[in-house]
Design an enzyme around this catalytic site. Structure first.
Site, short mmCIF file in Angstrom:
data_model
loop_
_atom_site.label_atom_id
_atom_site.label_comp_id
_atom_site.label_asym_id
_atom_site.label_seq_id
_atom_site.Cartn_x
_atom_site.Cartn_y
_atom_site.Cartn_z
N SER A 102 0.83 -1.41 0.16
CA SER A 102 -0.08 -0.38 0.30
C SER A 102 0.74 1.14 -0.29
CB SER A 102 -1.32 -0.06 1.27
OG SER A 102 -0.22 0.50 3.04
N ASP A 143 -3.60 8.01 8.34
CA ASP A 143 -4.76 7.35 8.79
C ASP A 143 -3.71 6.60 9.75
OD1 ASP A 143 -3.49 5.05 7.24
OD2 ASP A 143 -5.12 4.56 5.67
N HIS A 187 -0.89 5.04 6.94
CA HIS A 187 -0.23 5.63 5.51
C HIS A 187 0.22 7.13 6.11
CE1 HIS A 187 -2.42 2.07 4.37
NE2 HIS A 187 -1.62 1.92 4.35
#
Length: 354
Positions: free
Chosen positions: A46, A329, A332
């Site tokens: 991610s 968040d 990240h």
């Protein structure tokens, strides 16, 4: 845990003198004629995924992700641009198209490279089992090359590969409730498989490969919430240091075996801490007032950024301006966070221009 920390401390000390020699040799190796790569191939998770993961599987396709760029969810795990985008910008090219979108992009757009990263994956199978791990991602890359329709061998010689590993293998290890005494051995397995992956990408024809070191996992909001986002978790960061030392050893070995090829580590651990500890405004680096506190959080411990109830009511809160937060968040960085990290990495990035 105390015995594990002692083991790691002794391990770190045992490598200190060796690392001095590695840094000297690596500097000599990189002090060569430089040439900027003109396409980028990306593998990982991610921290690098710009839209491969399916919309049904990820928060990255839900509001408020993408609120800063491009103004709507785009599959990026942030409010805007992420590591891949900033590395491409540094190279002076467009961000490479996600692999799953390759059939919808014109050939000219594909000339900037391709992104094979999928959020939630690792070098092994993770808690997101259906998603392609890095071995499978490289399989996809190999099939694209074998088709002969897009990239030639000479294209690869002027390309850069980015390999991202942000810790999903270790998150899976913890979820499996395995013994903590097994952790150092598992770290070695992860790094050994990473070395296999790097060799394979190199053998396929990409001679310049950048591998991100593991960021300080103990500083992620998911770990600092218990201290009201005030302090990093030292035990977690000790394990990260072990991963990074083994990674540096593997990369040094690869550089010695494949001259004049270049494998370079993008030191995310140092870059993250540089930004998080920034008390004064360094050039190009934002000073975040409460850097460990995320911008987007669930209203309860069972909620996360992007959650809504059956009526569509938000189950999260978002800060007024994402540019004031390093973390988007609990896992990240924000776009501004990534921009600051890559500002710190500018000197490190020069090594990819050989």
């Amino acid at each position: 845990m105390e015995s594990l920390k002692l083991f790691i401390s002794l391990f770190l000390v045992s490598f200190s003198s060796w690392l001095i020699g590695v840094e000297s040799d690596h500097f000599h190796h990189n002090n060569m004629k430089r040439m900027r790569p003109n396409r980028l191939f990306v593998f990982g998770d991610s921290y690098a995924d710009t839209g491969n993961i399916r919309k049904s599987l990820a928060d990255s396709w839900k509001m408020p992700y993408g609120v800063s760029f491009p103004g709507k969810p785009s599959g990026r795990f942030s409010d805007g641009r992420i590591a891949t985008d900033f590395l491409a910008r540094y190279l002076g090219i467009k961000s490479p198209i996600p692999y799953t979108w390759k059939n919808y992009a014109g050939k000219e757009r594909l000339l900037f490279g391709m992104n094979y990263a999928y959020g939630g994956t690792g070098v092994f199978k993770t808690f997101n089992n259906p998603l392609p791990n890095m071995t499978t991602q490289i399989d996809y890359f190999q099939k694209v090359l074998a088709s002969g329709n897009i990239y030639t061998p000479s294209d690869l010689h002027t390309s850069l590969a980015l390999v991202s590993n942000a810790g999903n293998d270790y998150g899976t290890f913890i979820l499996q409730k395995r013994l903590m005494t097994e952790f150092p051995g598992f770290i070695k397995q992860v790094v050994d498989q990473t070395e296999v992956n790097l060799r394979r990408i190199h053998k396929l024809g990409v001679k310049k490969i950048a591998i991100a070191s593991l960021q300080p996992l103990g500083c992620l909001p998911s770990k600092t919430t218990s201290s009201s986002f005030k302090h990093c978790n030292a035990s977690d960061n000790a394990l990260v240091k072990l991963h990074n030392i083994l990674l540096r050893r593997a990369v040094a070995k690869l550089n010695n075996e494949t001259k004049p090829s270049t494998f370079v580590i993008l030191d995310l651990y140092k870059a993250f801490l540089t930004v998080l500890k920034n008390k004064r405004a360094k050039t190009g680096v934002t000073r975040f007032v409460n850097p460990l506190k995320p911008c987007c959080v669930g209203i309860t411990s069972n909620d996360s950024c992007s959650n809504v109830d059956k009526k569509g009511e938000k189950k999260y809160t978002i800060c007024k301006d994402p540019k004031t937060s390093f973390f988007w968040d609990v896992f990240h960085p924000t776009e501004e966070g990534w921009r600051s990290v890559y500002s710190v990495l500018r000197e490190n990035l020069k090594a990819v221009l050989i």
